[in-house]
Structures are given as structure tokens and as C-alpha cells.
Motif scaffolding. Structure first.
Motif: not given
Length: 253
Positions: A17-18, A20-21, A24, A28, A222, A226, A230, A233, A252
Motif C-alpha cells: 500500500w505504501c 502504491a500510494y 501525499h 489529507e 517510505t 504514511l 496505513w 486505514r 489498496l
């Protein structure tokens, strides 16, 4: 102990996820009811107003408005009033409590020192601490409290962490990061052997948490912020899965 075990690596889902994301984190944004906050500030006799942005990015001071994470910084344009860092603390509280994925409840912290001697400013203690963090950029352990945290009247661990992140405070060379109950619950689900309630985090436990975020971020390549995003989320995705009875996309979300 498991929290120091180098084998406690970031879950593959977190790493994917980190990567692919796009990082930014600062974009938020949350929607805040400025009227509610400014009414509370007025009732508490704080000479401050919070502001936000409309959908075009223009600054507004009433109604529903957007506050982005990159607005949480020293010298922000979204605080109107002389006690600017105190206003930033309240702006952090507004952002944190309006965030749909975070645990914080909406309330205006009562930051007056109840032990203020007569004739002294009851806001002096909190303002001195906020200025110390913003100017020195360091979080110093104190022996004056059981927890090792500096005494910040009315301000709990979660809000304290948002403010420290906003002004760029470091601890043992690591930038401080947000800490939310949902994110910590994900860590414990993944095998972190710590006690769960964030409100009772000592500074020593926060240090271990911070070390873990930074180590995972380094392994993934990363930003630690972030990784923290994750964690929050992931908890919300798991709750959604449990409620809907269906598996959502595991990485994701």
C-alpha cells in the motif's frame, strides 16, 4: 521483547500500500464545522478564530470548511488571533476529531491550568510548552509527571502528537508521528506486544511506537507518516469487512 524484535517486519499489505500510494500525506483533508469550533472558542473567551478552505481553496471563517494536514504547521494561515500556537493546537484538535478514520471525539480542550496562582495567566503553562516545542523542536523527558510527558493541561496523548508533528518536533532524532487508537489496534493485531490504550501511553511507550514506525518506513522505503496512515486505514477496512461480511481489497483500500 517483540517490540524490539527485528523479525517484527511490516506486513506485506502495508509495504504494498505504501509503495502504491503516492506519499501525499499532507493533502489529507477533512471537513470541519467552523461555526461549532468558533462558538466554543468564544464561550471559553479565547480571542481566537479557526478558519478553513472552501472547495476552491479560498480561506473562509464560517460554515463547513476543509482543513488539510499541510495546514497544520507553525504560522498557519488558518488561525486568526494573537495566541497563534494555542490556535494551532485547537486547529489540530479540529482536524483530528473531524477525521472520519480516527478515534478522537470532538471537544474543545480545556487548556487552563487549574493550579494557576492568583494573578497569573491560567494559559501560561500550556503556551510555554507549545512555544518550547515549536522553538526547540525537541521533546524532552520530564520527571515531573508519572508518564514522562511534559505537563500539558487538558491535552491528551493523541492531540499532543498531532501538534508535535505539526511543528516538526523530534524525539531521539526521530520526527514525532501521530498516534491514534485505531492505528495502535492494527499494530497489536499484527503482533505488537504493548498495552493498547493510547490515552495511557507513557513517553517510553510512545518512543517504542515511534521507533517501530520509523523502522517499518525505512524497510519499505517510505515516510513514517504514511505507515501510520496505513495502520489507521487498515483498522477501518477491517471494521468495514466485519460489518459488511465481505472481504474488501486487502491492500489498496
Amino acid at each position: 521483547m517483540h517490540h524490539l524484535d527485528e523479525g517484527f517486519d511490516p506486513p506485506e499489505a502495508c509495504a504494498q500500500w505504501c509503495r502504491a500510494y503516492p506519499p501525499h500525506v499532507h493533502d489529507e483533508g477533512v471537513t470541519v464545522d467552523l461555526d461549532w469550533w468558533n462558538r466554543k472558542l468564544e464561550v471559553r473567551e479565547h480571542d481566537l478564530r479557526l478558519r478553513g478552505r472552501d472547495l476552491d481553496g479560498r480561506i473562509v471563517d464560517k460554515g463547513q470548511a476543509i482543513i488539510q494536514r499541510n495546514d497544520l504547521r507553525d504560522g498557519t494561515d488558518l488561525v486568526d488571533g494573537a495566541r497563534h500556537r494555542l490556535g494551532l493546537l485547537f486547529l489540530c484538535a479540529a482536524w483530528n476529531s473531524a477525521h472520519p478514520g480516527r478515534r478522537a471525539r470532538r471537544h474543545l480542550p480545556d487548556v487552563r491550568n487549574p493550579l494557576t496562582p492568583e494573578g497569573r495567566d491560567p494559559l501560561e503553562k500550556i503556551e510555554t510548552q507549545l512555544r518550547e516545542w515549536a522553538v526547540s523542536g525537541e521533546l524532552i523527558t520530564t520527571t515531573a509527571t508519572w508518564s514522562g510527558w511534559p505537563d500539558t493541561p487538558g491535552v491528551g496523548v493523541s492531540l499532543r502528537a498531532v501538534f508535535m508533528w505539526a511543528v516538526g518536533v523530534t524525539r531521539n532524532g526521530l520526527r514525532t508521528q501521530l498516534v491514534d487508537q485505531h492505528g495502535v489496534s492494527t499494530l497489536i493485531h499484527e503482533g505488537w506486544l504493548e498495552e493498547p490504550p493510547v490515552g495511557g501511553f507513557t513517553l517510553r511507550r510512545y518512543d517504542r511506537y515511534l521507533e517501530l514506525l520509523h523502522r517499518w518506513a525505512q524497510q519499505i522505503g517510505t515516510d513514517p507518516a504514511l505507515v501510520e496512515m496505513w495502520l489507521v486505514r487498515r483498522w477501518n477496512a477491517r471494521v468495514q469487512e466485519a460489518r459488511s461480511g465481505a472481504l474488501s481489497e486487502p491492500t489498496l483500500f
